[in-house]
Design an enzyme around this catalytic site. Structure first.
Site, mmCIF file in Angstrom:
data_model
loop_
_atom_site.group_PDB
_atom_site.id
_atom_site.type_symbol
_atom_site.label_atom_id
_atom_site.label_comp_id
_atom_site.label_asym_id
_atom_site.label_seq_id
_atom_site.Cartn_x
_atom_site.Cartn_y
_atom_site.Cartn_z
ATOM 1 N N ASN A 129 -5.026 0.833 -4.876
ATOM 2 C CA ASN A 129 -4.392 -0.462 -4.650
ATOM 3 C C ASN A 129 -2.883 -0.243 -4.561
ATOM 4 O OD1 ASN A 129 -3.352 -3.024 -4.761
ATOM 5 N ND2 ASN A 129 -4.298 -3.593 -6.714
ATOM 6 N N CYS A 165 1.268 -3.001 -5.412
ATOM 7 C CA CYS A 165 1.856 -3.093 -6.748
ATOM 8 C C CYS A 165 3.314 -2.693 -6.686
ATOM 9 C CB CYS A 165 1.154 -2.125 -7.697
ATOM 10 S SG CYS A 165 -0.586 -2.421 -7.795
ATOM 11 N N GLY A 215 -12.614 -12.925 2.710
ATOM 12 C CA GLY A 215 -13.241 -14.174 3.113
ATOM 13 C C GLY A 215 -14.685 -14.095 3.560
#
Ligand SMILES: Cc1cc2nc3c(=O)[nH]c(=O)nc-3n(C[C@H](O)[C@H](O)[C@H](O)COP(=O)(O)O)c2cc1C
Length: 318
Positions: free
Chosen positions: A129, A132, A246
């Site tokens: 990820n 950050c 989504g």
């Protein structure tokens, strides 16, 4: 009905099927064991893990929006040592691949995490990820700068023997430029996209609705942004892409594959219906069979056919 092969590989990572659950929306997996068929997933992506435990942001941490949700959980997690001791043993017993999502506040922290997770039985890949803040460079997010994104990705890839997926942030001006740099970092693939920065304010009090003020928008509202990101990056970068953002039903997942994704992640839809990912795989496989396709991978790339306009990356109306 045609027999459909659902298997695929992302570099060295072997998956029984292309449907994963997205980081932070499925805990460490065990929480969902009684609510859906975990073993029917292609992979479980864990909640983000850091070197030290994190308590996360003050409440309220989630609110509903017209087409999704805003969250400011703040990457709460028990830290890598507790993960290895208390969470990994259960994950070792499941059939799907286990992908550990990691994050840090310096490049060195990402590298140390990758080293610590490397060689642990039951971990099949890492997902990095990069949305950050980098505390050493004034808090700029790793994922919002092509050089920083490259450096952190390359450092993680060098620090372990595991296949590495880099999860990109959509909160950037030119995602393709960032993805191109990350593609040179020796990683196995990309995950697109993380949440979009968003905010909601209580009109009565004028106060932000989330405890942290700003949060991440997820759910159906972001799908067109995610589809565009996957489409543009797949056209420009020769790396497998995992689509996320989504997905609520199988048609949404097939849309991602048409945009060029080889696999998908179901995120916040799991909160409303824990069986969403199971339904996505069943629907996608039945659709492939109905189309006479021999594999779910054959659902990819149709949107890249030469006859389809690319929009040549102009602003709408420009
Ligand atoms: C409550 C919550 C927590 C999340 N935590 C993480 C996380 O720890 N690491 C990460 O990379 N993404 C995290 N995400 C982002 C999701 O993995 C996913 O990229 C995003 O929600 C878009 O997918 P969706 O629209 O299907 O939810 C989180 C999302 C939500 C809603």
């Amino acid at each position: 009905m045609t027999k459909v092969n659902t298997a695929l590989s992302i570099g060295e990572l072997k998956l029984a099927n292309p449907v994963m659950v997205a980081s932070g929306t499925f805990g460490f997996g065990e929480e969902y064991a009684d609510l859906m068929d975990v073993n029917a997933l292609g992979a479980v992506v864990t909640k983000g893990v850091s070197l030290e435990a994190r308590r996360g942001n003050p409440p309220p941490r989630t609110i509903e929006t017209p087409a999704g949700m805003l969250n400011s959980v703040g990457l709460e997690n028990p830290g890598v040592e507790v993960f290895l001791r208390d969470k990994l043993p259960w994950l070792r017993k499941i059939k799907p691949a286990v992908i550990v999502n990691i994050f840090g506040s310096t490049i060195e922290e990402y590298g140390r995490l990758a080293q610590r997770l490397d060689g642990q039985e039951g971990i099949d890949a890492l997902e990095v990820n990069i949305s950050c803040p980098n505390v050493k460079q004034g808090g700029i997010a790793f994922g919002s700068d092509a050089d920083l994104a490259y450096q952190v990705s390359a450092h993680v890839a060098k620090s372990c023997h595991l296949p590495v997926l880099v999860k990109c942030s959509p909160n950037v001006t030119d995602l393709v430029a960032i993805a191109k740099r990350v593609a040179d970092a020796g990683v196995a693939g990309l995950t697109l996209i993380n949440t979009l920065r968003g905010m909601a304010i209580d009109y009565r009090t004028g106060r932000p609705m989330l405890g942290n003020g700003i949060g991440g928008l997820s759910g159906p509202a972001i799908r067109p942004v995610a589809i565009r990101a996957v489409f543009e990056v797949c056209a420009a970068v020769d790396l497998p892409v995992v689509g996320c953002g989504g997905i609520v039903q199988w048609q949404d997942a097939v849309e991602f594959m048409r945009a060029g994704a080889c696999a998908v992640q179901v995120g916040s839809a799991t909160f409303r219906n824990p069986k969403t990912a199971n339904g996505v795989l069943a629907g996608m496989t039945a659709f492939a069979a109905e189309q006479g396709l021999h594999s779910t991978q054959s659902l990819m790339v149709t949107a890249h056919a030469k006859s389809v306009p690319t929009g040549d990356r102009k602003e709408p109306g420009a």
